[in-house]
Design an enzyme around this catalytic site. Structure first.
Site, PDB file in Angstrom:
ATOM      1  N   GLY A 201       8.264  29.206 -14.998  1.00  0.00           N
ATOM      2  CA  GLY A 201       9.296  28.812 -14.662  1.00  0.00           C
ATOM      3  C   GLY A 201       9.297  27.308 -14.473  1.00  0.00           C
ATOM      4  O   GLY A 201       8.339  26.747 -14.571  1.00  0.00           O
ATOM      5  N   GLN A 202      10.757  26.767 -14.296  1.00  0.00           N
ATOM      6  CA  GLN A 202      10.709  25.296 -14.074  1.00  0.00           C
ATOM      7  C   GLN A 202      10.000  24.883 -12.904  1.00  0.00           C
ATOM      8  O   GLN A 202       9.133  23.716 -13.096  1.00  0.00           O
ATOM      9  CB  GLN A 202      12.310  25.079 -13.998  1.00  0.00           C
TER      10      GLN A 202
ATOM     11  N   ASP B 255       3.080  41.667 -11.896  1.00  0.00           N
ATOM     12  CA  ASP B 255       4.218  42.111 -12.545  1.00  0.00           C
ATOM     13  C   ASP B 255       4.979  42.259 -10.901  1.00  0.00           C
ATOM     14  O   ASP B 255       4.795  43.232 -10.156  1.00  0.00           O
ATOM     15  CB  ASP B 255       4.178  43.306 -13.176  1.00  0.00           C
TER      16      ASP B 255
ATOM     17  N   ALA C 223      11.401  34.809  -9.953  1.00  0.00           N
ATOM     18  CA  ALA C 223      12.532  35.732  -9.797  1.00  0.00           C
ATOM     19  C   ALA C 223      13.256  36.361 -10.983  1.00  0.00           C
ATOM     20  O   ALA C 223      13.064  35.685 -12.071  1.00  0.00           O
ATOM     21  CB  ALA C 223      13.674  34.934  -8.937  1.00  0.00           C
ATOM     22  N   TYR C 224      14.069  37.133 -10.640  1.00  0.00           N
ATOM     23  CA  TYR C 224      14.797  37.718 -11.847  1.00  0.00           C
ATOM     24  C   TYR C 224      16.237  36.756 -11.937  1.00  0.00           C
ATOM     25  O   TYR C 224      16.963  36.735 -10.696  1.00  0.00           O
ATOM     26  CB  TYR C 224      15.359  39.119 -11.510  1.00  0.00           C
ATOM     27  N   THR C 225      16.212  35.906 -12.924  1.00  0.00           N
ATOM     28  CA  THR C 225      17.180  34.892 -12.939  1.00  0.00           C
ATOM     29  C   THR C 225      18.282  35.024 -14.075  1.00  0.00           C
ATOM     30  O   THR C 225      19.396  34.322 -14.040  1.00  0.00           O
ATOM     31  CB  THR C 225      16.721  33.521 -12.972  1.00  0.00           C
TER      32      THR C 225
ATOM     33  N   THR D 145      19.453  30.804  -3.513  1.00  0.00           N
ATOM     34  CA  THR D 145      20.177  30.211  -4.636  1.00  0.00           C
ATOM     35  C   THR D 145      21.522  30.044  -3.725  1.00  0.00           C
ATOM     36  O   THR D 145      21.923  30.733  -2.814  1.00  0.00           O
ATOM     37  CB  THR D 145      20.390  31.218  -5.597  1.00  0.00           C
TER      38      THR D 145
ATOM     39  N   TYR E  71      23.245  39.340  -8.984  1.00  0.00           N
ATOM     40  CA  TYR E  71      22.119  38.196  -8.793  1.00  0.00           C
ATOM     41  C   TYR E  71      22.271  37.940  -7.321  1.00  0.00           C
ATOM     42  O   TYR E  71      21.210  37.780  -6.672  1.00  0.00           O
ATOM     43  CB  TYR E  71      22.103  37.206  -9.597  1.00  0.00           C
TER      44      TYR E  71
ATOM     45  N   TRP F 196      21.640  24.594  -9.461  1.00  0.00           N
ATOM     46  CA  TRP F 196      21.702  23.886 -10.682  1.00  0.00           C
ATOM     47  C   TRP F 196      20.407  23.156 -11.129  1.00  0.00           C
ATOM     48  O   TRP F 196      20.200  21.969 -11.428  1.00  0.00           O
ATOM     49  CB  TRP F 196      22.891  23.000 -10.701  1.00  0.00           C
TER      50      TRP F 196
END
Length: 281
Positions: free
Chosen positions: A9-10, A31, A55-57, A96, A120, A145
């Protein structure tokens, strides 16, 4: 040693640059559909702190897979937080702006009532609440963002679309703070370090880039910086329907960051770095 959940991820990739000697657990090793495995990984590693950058994004897909999103975004962080509590170490978790309903125009404070619009946001809020309930030193860091030179994000999408199109319709009534993944990674590390010596600073914090802008305004800045002749046409969210509702107001009040010596990052300055890394300027 710091243990990080996430690898591709980022934010996880930025953390690898900042602390290459940290232990990174991607889904090939742990997992998050198995919360017990996440907790066990912490107990085995016995790190000084844990950062959850996984995360689940998939915001829209979560509408169909809320049960799975709940396990990854809610149950797994809960298990992580409990393991950290048992070891007496800080747990820093990335959350978030989607925990809010996006009403009004004032920046949301960490103490404001939450009211997620979709699956989400509901699952991320469930994770926050479970982490708080665990009772160990923690920071729930809500951001918005996210952009970087890695993975999928708005900046890279705009650059890709501008290769073949000279006119784009972009939503202009959603307002928020674009946030550099690098800055989020730096903030997570600072929080983890401070919480080691000052666990009383545990809580929910907001972290987003400044100044606030619309998606259309963000796109215009990207094209201006890269010298791309693309006309941005403002449209309302109603003209761009998606399975999951997006909050119109994603402004976040980040003033509480001062307790960690942090402040909102200047996303325009960070944007130059990202565009340079992508070879777009």
């Amino acid at each position: 040693m710091i243990l990080v959940f996430g690898q591709t991820g980022q934010v996880a990739q930025e953390l690898q640059r900042l602390v290459p000697d940290a232990a990174f657990l991607g889904r090939n090793r742990v997992d998050l559909r198995d919360p017990g495995a996440a907790a066990e990984a912490i107990r085995e590693a016995k790190p000084e702190a844990v950062i959850n950058a996984a995360a689940y994004t998939a915001v829209d897909k979560a509408e169909e897979e809320e049960a799975l999103a709940q396990v990854v975004n809610g149950d797994a962080p809960a298990a992580m937080a409990e393991a950290c509590r048992d070891l007496g170490i800080p747990f820093v978790h990335i959350s978030t702006d989607y925990v809010f309903d996006g009403s009004g125009e004032a920046p949301f404070k960490p103490t404001d009532p939450t009211a997620p619009l979709g699956a989400y946001g509901r699952t991320k809020l469930a994770g926050e609440e479970a982490i708080r309930a665990a009772g160990g030193p923690f920071a729930n860091l809500r951001t918005s963002w996210v952009f970087s030179a890695h993975g999928g994000n708005f900046v890279k999408t705009m650059l890709r679309l501008s290769e073949s199109r000279d006119r784009l319709t972009i939503v202009a009534d959603q307002i928020g703070g674009p946030t550099p993944a690098k800055a989020i990674a730096e903030a997570c590390l600072t929080m983890a370090q401070v919480l080691q010596r000052a666990p009383e600073k545990s809580g929910v914090y907001h972290f987003s880039g400044s100044p606030d802008v619309s998606w259309a305004g963000f796109a215009q800045e990207i094209f201006a910086r890269t010298g791309r002749d693309v006309t941005v046409e403002d449209i309302p969210t109603a003209d761009f329907p998606t399975p999951a509702k997006r909050p119109l107001n994603s402004r976040l009040d980040c003033s509480d960051l001062a307790v960690f010596g942090l402040k909102r990052p200047d996303w325009k300055a960070e944007l130059n770095e990202v565009l340079t890394e992508l070879g777009a300027v």
